[in-house]
Design a protein around this motif. Structure first.
Motif, PDB file in Angstrom:
ATOM      1  N   ASN A 108      -0.882   5.205   3.945  1.00  0.00           N
ATOM      2  CA  ASN A 108       0.144   6.051   4.542  1.00  0.00           C
ATOM      3  C   ASN A 108       1.505   5.390   4.312  1.00  0.00           C
ATOM      4  OD1 ASN A 108       0.226   3.893   6.363  1.00  0.00           O
ATOM      5  ND2 ASN A 108      -1.080   4.951   7.854  1.00  0.00           N
ATOM      6  N   LYS A 109       2.544   5.867   4.948  1.00  0.00           N
ATOM      7  CA  LYS A 109       3.887   5.340   4.747  1.00  0.00           C
ATOM      8  C   LYS A 109       3.963   3.852   5.111  1.00  0.00           C
ATOM      9  CE  LYS A 109       8.202   6.756   3.716  1.00  0.00           C
ATOM     10  NZ  LYS A 109       8.572   7.575   2.553  1.00  0.00           N
ATOM     11  N   ALA A 112       1.938   1.789   2.586  1.00  0.00           N
ATOM     12  CA  ALA A 112       2.667   1.789   1.310  1.00  0.00           C
ATOM     13  C   ALA A 112       3.782   0.749   1.337  1.00  0.00           C
ATOM     14  CB  ALA A 112       3.239   3.177   1.041  1.00  0.00           C
ATOM     15  N   LYS A 113       4.498   0.660   2.443  1.00  0.00           N
ATOM     16  CA  LYS A 113       5.576  -0.323   2.576  1.00  0.00           C
ATOM     17  C   LYS A 113       5.028  -1.740   2.489  1.00  0.00           C
ATOM     18  CE  LYS A 113       9.578  -1.324   5.549  1.00  0.00           C
ATOM     19  NZ  LYS A 113       9.352  -2.748   5.851  1.00  0.00           N
ATOM     20  N   LYS A 114       3.893  -1.984   3.143  1.00  0.00           N
ATOM     21  CA  LYS A 114       3.282  -3.311   3.103  1.00  0.00           C
ATOM     22  C   LYS A 114       2.805  -3.669   1.692  1.00  0.00           C
ATOM     23  CE  LYS A 114       1.761  -3.494   7.931  1.00  0.00           C
ATOM     24  NZ  LYS A 114       0.601  -3.620   8.853  1.00  0.00           N
ATOM     25  N   ILE A 115       2.276  -2.684   0.997  1.00  0.00           N
ATOM     26  CA  ILE A 115       1.835  -2.906  -0.386  1.00  0.00           C
ATOM     27  C   ILE A 115       3.017  -3.315  -1.256  1.00  0.00           C
ATOM     28  CG2 ILE A 115       0.974  -1.760  -2.463  1.00  0.00           C
ATOM     29  CD1 ILE A 115      -0.825  -0.065  -0.613  1.00  0.00           C
ATOM     30  N   GLU A 146      -6.975  14.666  -1.619  1.00  0.00           N
ATOM     31  CA  GLU A 146      -5.641  14.910  -1.067  1.00  0.00           C
ATOM     32  C   GLU A 146      -5.013  13.620  -0.557  1.00  0.00           C
ATOM     33  OE1 GLU A 146      -2.267  16.784  -0.415  1.00  0.00           O
ATOM     34  OE2 GLU A 146      -4.021  17.651  -1.430  1.00  0.00           O
ATOM     35  N   LYS A 147      -5.826  12.708  -0.057  1.00  0.00           N
ATOM     36  CA  LYS A 147      -5.305  11.427   0.414  1.00  0.00           C
ATOM     37  C   LYS A 147      -4.668  10.632  -0.727  1.00  0.00           C
ATOM     38  CE  LYS A 147      -6.115  10.740   4.875  1.00  0.00           C
ATOM     39  NZ  LYS A 147      -5.115  10.254   5.843  1.00  0.00           N
ATOM     40  N   ILE A 148      -5.264  10.693  -1.914  1.00  0.00           N
ATOM     41  CA  ILE A 148      -4.682   9.999  -3.063  1.00  0.00           C
ATOM     42  C   ILE A 148      -3.355  10.625  -3.446  1.00  0.00           C
ATOM     43  CG2 ILE A 148      -4.957   9.550  -5.543  1.00  0.00           C
ATOM     44  CD1 ILE A 148      -7.884   9.050  -5.060  1.00  0.00           C
ATOM     45  N   MET A 149      -3.302  11.952  -3.452  1.00  0.00           N
ATOM     46  CA  MET A 149      -2.053  12.638  -3.782  1.00  0.00           C
ATOM     47  C   MET A 149      -0.947  12.253  -2.791  1.00  0.00           C
ATOM     48  SD  MET A 149      -2.936  14.234  -6.489  1.00  0.00           S
ATOM     49  CE  MET A 149      -4.252  13.027  -6.798  1.00  0.00           C
ATOM     50  N   GLN A 150      -1.306  12.186  -1.507  1.00  0.00           N
ATOM     51  CA  GLN A 150      -0.341  11.804  -0.481  1.00  0.00           C
ATOM     52  C   GLN A 150       0.073  10.346  -0.638  1.00  0.00           C
ATOM     53  OE1 GLN A 150      -2.283  12.714   3.230  1.00  0.00           O
ATOM     54  NE2 GLN A 150      -2.221  14.935   2.897  1.00  0.00           N
ATOM     55  N   ALA A 151      -0.879   9.494  -0.997  1.00  0.00           N
ATOM     56  CA  ALA A 151      -0.581   8.069  -1.174  1.00  0.00           C
ATOM     57  C   ALA A 151       0.430   7.854  -2.297  1.00  0.00           C
ATOM     58  CB  ALA A 151      -1.871   7.302  -1.463  1.00  0.00           C
ATOM     59  N   ILE A 152       0.251   8.560  -3.401  1.00  0.00           N
ATOM     60  CA  ILE A 152       1.186   8.440  -4.523  1.00  0.00           C
ATOM     61  C   ILE A 152       2.584   8.887  -4.093  1.00  0.00           C
ATOM     62  CG2 ILE A 152       1.741   9.297  -6.835  1.00  0.00           C
ATOM     63  CD1 ILE A 152      -1.307   9.472  -7.328  1.00  0.00           C
ATOM     64  N   GLU A 153       2.647   9.957  -3.311  1.00  0.00           N
ATOM     65  CA  GLU A 153       3.934  10.433  -2.787  1.00  0.00           C
ATOM     66  C   GLU A 153       4.582   9.368  -1.903  1.00  0.00           C
ATOM     67  OE1 GLU A 153       5.726  13.085  -3.271  1.00  0.00           O
ATOM     68  OE2 GLU A 153       4.361  14.301  -4.493  1.00  0.00           O
ATOM     69  N   CYS A 154       3.800   8.764  -1.021  1.00  0.00           N
ATOM     70  CA  CYS A 154       4.328   7.727  -0.125  1.00  0.00           C
ATOM     71  C   CYS A 154       4.912   6.567  -0.912  1.00  0.00           C
ATOM     72  CB  CYS A 154       3.226   7.220   0.802  1.00  0.00           C
ATOM     73  SG  CYS A 154       2.742   8.351   2.121  1.00  0.00           S
ATOM     74  N   LEU A 155       4.174   6.094  -1.906  1.00  0.00           N
ATOM     75  CA  LEU A 155       4.625   4.956  -2.695  1.00  0.00           C
ATOM     76  C   LEU A 155       5.884   5.285  -3.484  1.00  0.00           C
ATOM     77  CD1 LEU A 155       1.110   3.869  -3.925  1.00  0.00           C
ATOM     78  CD2 LEU A 155       2.624   2.434  -2.549  1.00  0.00           C
ATOM     79  N   ASP A 156       5.948   6.504  -3.990  1.00  0.00           N
ATOM     80  CA  ASP A 156       7.087   6.896  -4.820  1.00  0.00           C
ATOM     81  C   ASP A 156       8.343   7.174  -4.002  1.00  0.00           C
ATOM     82  OD1 ASP A 156       7.868   7.474  -7.613  1.00  0.00           O
ATOM     83  OD2 ASP A 156       8.314   9.463  -6.817  1.00  0.00           O
TER      84      ASP A 156
END
Length: 345
Positions: A108-109, A112-115, A146-156
């Motif tokens: 999640n957001k 993603a920030k921690k990554i 859908e979780k992967i799609m959302q994850a890519i959005e969060c990272l980007d």
């Protein structure tokens, strides 16, 4: 922090320096993937390596490996591991490349920030189709696509993102018709670095059986139409040669085609090179060249430099060279094109 003393043991000129470590961080996973049964392992985290043992292992690689050495962090689901971001930061600060493979469900957001703050080099999502129904079926969890799609959005969504995002796809019967479209989608998505493929093999954590793909419980994973597979592999090779962002070498797809045509005769014609360049570490610290052979040591009790050059490692390394078993995992395991290795090309 206490400095770890590095052994001054001389490295034999006949033993190559490792370039790659496949580190299985845990055996925990919330998914029920059809091609992987790691989630069924009786895993005891109390017996796993501690953070200090992990860091000591990473430090002990100094003077053994060359610049560009890479850690491939996997699981289970490595993002379920407490301290994973601390470990990634430590590895990165030591100057090593890092790649973490995830199912994406936890990204999640905040994660993603921690990554991004950890200094991770590449985050690889396991994605097995362009259709949510295909991916969710194979991964055993509704909403996983859908979780992967959302994850890519969060990272980007973060500015100045240096992290590379990649896709890893396993070739199976349920997704054989989606492979080419998946490549095209990755090619057109500037957020993604590349896509890589591996062939389905016997599900992890099953007792070794070369006829696994004929068994009723696994047969639906195995591509049934050989002409369809051959066409897809030829096209993937063609796209790679055209410059598409595909991680595999072009001729790897020809090996895939041969493997899916008749896995009973698939066998490398030269020695397996697993003892030359890479090693595996499991959650309990055991170090392997090959998961089908005995460990060469344990990072809890040994210095990796000493382990790599030990008599036990030499013995098992020779067993790897001499092994002629058609274990199927060779199709994905540290692939090198045989023609290149033999100097033909």
């Amino acid at each position: 922090m206490r400095k770890f003393r590095i052994s001054t043991l001389n490295i034999s000129s006949s033993i190559k320096k490792p370039k790659y470590c496949c580190w299985v961080i845990n055996y925990r996973c919330m998914f029920r993937c059809k091609m992987c049964h790691i989630w069924s392992v009786d895993y005891d985290p109390k017996l796993a390596t501690s953070m200090e043992e992990k860091k000591r292992f990473v430090r002990s690689l100094r003077n053994l490996v060359e610049p560009g050495f890479e850690f491939h962090l996997s699981g289970g689901e490595p993002l379920m591991e407490e301290g994973i971001f601390e470990l990634i930061r430590f590895i990165s600060d030591e100057g090593y490349k890092t790649n973490l493979v995830t199912n994406g469900f936890l990204v999640n957001k905040n994660i993603a920030k921690k990554i991004l703050e950890s200094g991770l080099g590449t985050l690889t999502f396991s994605l097995d189709g362009v259709c949510a129904t295909t991916h969710d079926l194979l991964r055993g969890v509704a909403g996983s696509y859908e979780k992967i799609m959302q994850a890519i959005e969060c990272l980007d969504s973060f500015d100045n993102r240096k992290l590379k995002i990649a896709i890893l796809t396993t070739i199976m019967e349920p997704n054989i018709d989606e492979l080419l479209e998946l490549v095209e989608r990755v090619q057109s998505d500037k957020r993604l670095e590349m896509i890589s493929f591996q062939a389905v093999t016997q599900p992890f954590c099953e007792e070794n059986d070369n006829a696994w793909f004929l068994k009723e419980k696994n047969k639906y994973l195995w591509p049934q139409n050989k002409d369809k597979v051959a066409f897809a592999m030829d096209k993937l090779k063609e796209l790679k040669n055209k410059g598409y962002r595909i991680g595999n070498k072009p001729d790897h797809f020809m090996h895939f085609k041969e493997y899916f045509r008749d896995p009973d005769i698939f066998l490398k014609k030269i020695k397996c090179n697993l003892g030359d360049y890479e090693f595996h570490v499991d959650p309990y610290g055991k170090v392997f060249f090959c998961c089908l052979m005995d460990p060469i040591g344990n990072i809890k009790t040994g210095n990796i430099r000493q382990i790599w050059n030990s008599c036990e490692a030499s013995r098992i390394r020779q067993n790897v060279y001499n092994c002629r078993k058609n274990c199927h995992i060779m199709i994905n395991c540290f692939y090198e094109d045989e023609a290149v290795l033999k100097g033909i090309k």
